[in-house]
Design an enzyme around this catalytic site. Sequence first.
Site, mmCIF file in Angstrom:
data_model
loop_
_atom_site.group_PDB
_atom_site.id
_atom_site.type_symbol
_atom_site.label_atom_id
_atom_site.label_comp_id
_atom_site.label_asym_id
_atom_site.label_seq_id
_atom_site.Cartn_x
_atom_site.Cartn_y
_atom_site.Cartn_z
ATOM 1 N N ASP A 131 0.948 -1.170 -0.049
ATOM 2 C CA ASP A 131 0.052 0.042 -0.004
ATOM 3 C C ASP A 131 0.864 1.185 -0.081
ATOM 4 O O ASP A 131 1.808 1.595 0.736
ATOM 5 C CB ASP A 131 -0.834 -0.008 1.170
ATOM 6 C CG ASP A 131 -1.740 1.167 1.333
ATOM 7 O OD1 ASP A 131 -2.037 1.981 0.255
ATOM 8 O OD2 ASP A 131 -2.773 1.091 2.439
ATOM 9 N N GLU A 140 -10.606 3.687 -0.692
ATOM 10 C CA GLU A 140 -10.525 4.327 0.860
ATOM 11 C C GLU A 140 -10.746 5.759 0.563
ATOM 12 O O GLU A 140 -11.388 6.404 1.759
ATOM 13 C CB GLU A 140 -9.462 4.042 1.779
ATOM 14 C CG GLU A 140 -8.107 4.677 1.339
ATOM 15 C CD GLU A 140 -7.003 4.234 2.348
ATOM 16 O OE1 GLU A 140 -6.947 5.286 3.584
ATOM 17 O OE2 GLU A 140 -6.508 3.285 2.125
ATOM 18 N N ASP A 150 -14.930 2.333 1.292
ATOM 19 C CA ASP A 150 -14.705 2.762 2.864
ATOM 20 C C ASP A 150 -16.434 3.085 3.368
ATOM 21 O O ASP A 150 -17.121 3.268 2.669
ATOM 22 C CB ASP A 150 -14.308 3.814 2.927
ATOM 23 C CG ASP A 150 -13.855 4.311 4.256
ATOM 24 O OD1 ASP A 150 -12.840 4.059 4.791
ATOM 25 O OD2 ASP A 150 -14.678 5.200 4.721
#
Length: 456
Positions: A257, A312, A335
Amino acid sequence: MGDITITGWSTRDVRFPTSLDKTGSDAMNETGDYSAAYCILQTDSAHYTGHGMTFTIGRGNDIVCHAINYLAARLQNKTLSSLVGTNWGKTWRHLVNDCQLRWIGPEKGVIHLALGAVVNALWDLWAKTLDKPVWRVVADMTPEEVVSCIDFRYITDAITPEEAIALLKETQVSGNNGKSERIKEAEESRAVPAYTTSAGWLGYSEDKMKSLLRETLSKGYRHFKVKVGSNLEQDKRRLALAREVIGYDKGNVLMVDANQVWSVPEAIEYMKELAEFKPWFIEEPTSPDDILGHKAVREALKPYGIGVATGEMCQNRVVFKQLLMSGAINVCQVDACRLGGLNEVLAVLLMAKKFNVPIVPHSGGVGLPEYTQHLSTIDYVVVSGKKSVLEYVDHLHEHFLHPAVVNEGGYYRTPMEAGYSVEMKAESMDQYEFPGEDGSWWRSEEAKGILASSLD
């Protein structure tokens, strides 16, 4: 029970000093204080309140609380029955249709973060009156009722209400075993496998990272995520250490990530250098708004067997529509509260189902595992019929009345308590409210260091 009326609301600015131990640290966000812009809907019943929150990492949390006040006011003096059930889609449209508030969105940014807290508080309230967890409320709906929760404005070129109903009806009898069997799996806590990010924060030492990886591996986890993007050689060393612990066995999956730190060309070249560690995907390789950039990264990394994941910080269902329709992502990381609450999440789940992209919700933050365990359960039981994985970050769960738990087999324990699982303990809100009254942690000498450093 008779109908109840929403009589008012309150907001709380709750911040936890996670910057002290680098929990949550990544290439873009080095010193976040996990925070909750919290909304409590009050009613004329002594038994029921609705709790919702939006996740931030510190400064600006108070701005979201201010926005919550504007949106929650639109629910005051309305009966619960007039807002939910088959009226849900209209309620959601009503909340986003204040033209003056819409001007500072529309349907994105601070206003949308606040909307997520208010909408999810309404779901929590409704589920409590039904004495069900939120996931079960949705699971017990007909396809038509699920679709009535969604505002389809802007997405009918991707999916129509009629298509959505047909997909849900198909999933009732297809997928893993059929819907009734999937509900049984959920009740037995076998619906949502977990993956962990807790060992992968950039601010952790290599020894701490290895220790946490060994610990989570022993608990049954088979998916592990590591933050990257600050230094290539350091990342290579950290990923080598991760693979040393978890191995290259097909059952143990590594993800990485970057938290938006790269341009598109940088993302491509950097990830080619990390291909030897065989990551399943690179998460947030570039700006969350760059649909064409994500598609370019995905196409460039396809020969290396590396997928692309994001979501997200996707602002709304329209951005997700573009990511999914263009084939820009391999994994959809919706999210729970950056979008406008569960209603908008349902729209994204259905689009992901249509375009055959697995749902792996973003769940790294205070309260997010509590929320997203419901989303993954809904996706498996109701929408996709396929098991995926869900991020679990083992921090701050002790502050919730009904904390998210991962069992020894590496599965989330399915929430069975009524509501949306984000009701925070009153004493925790008092202790960590910002700036707080006397007794709040933020009034302590230790807090002065964080507050002083924020001015640097």
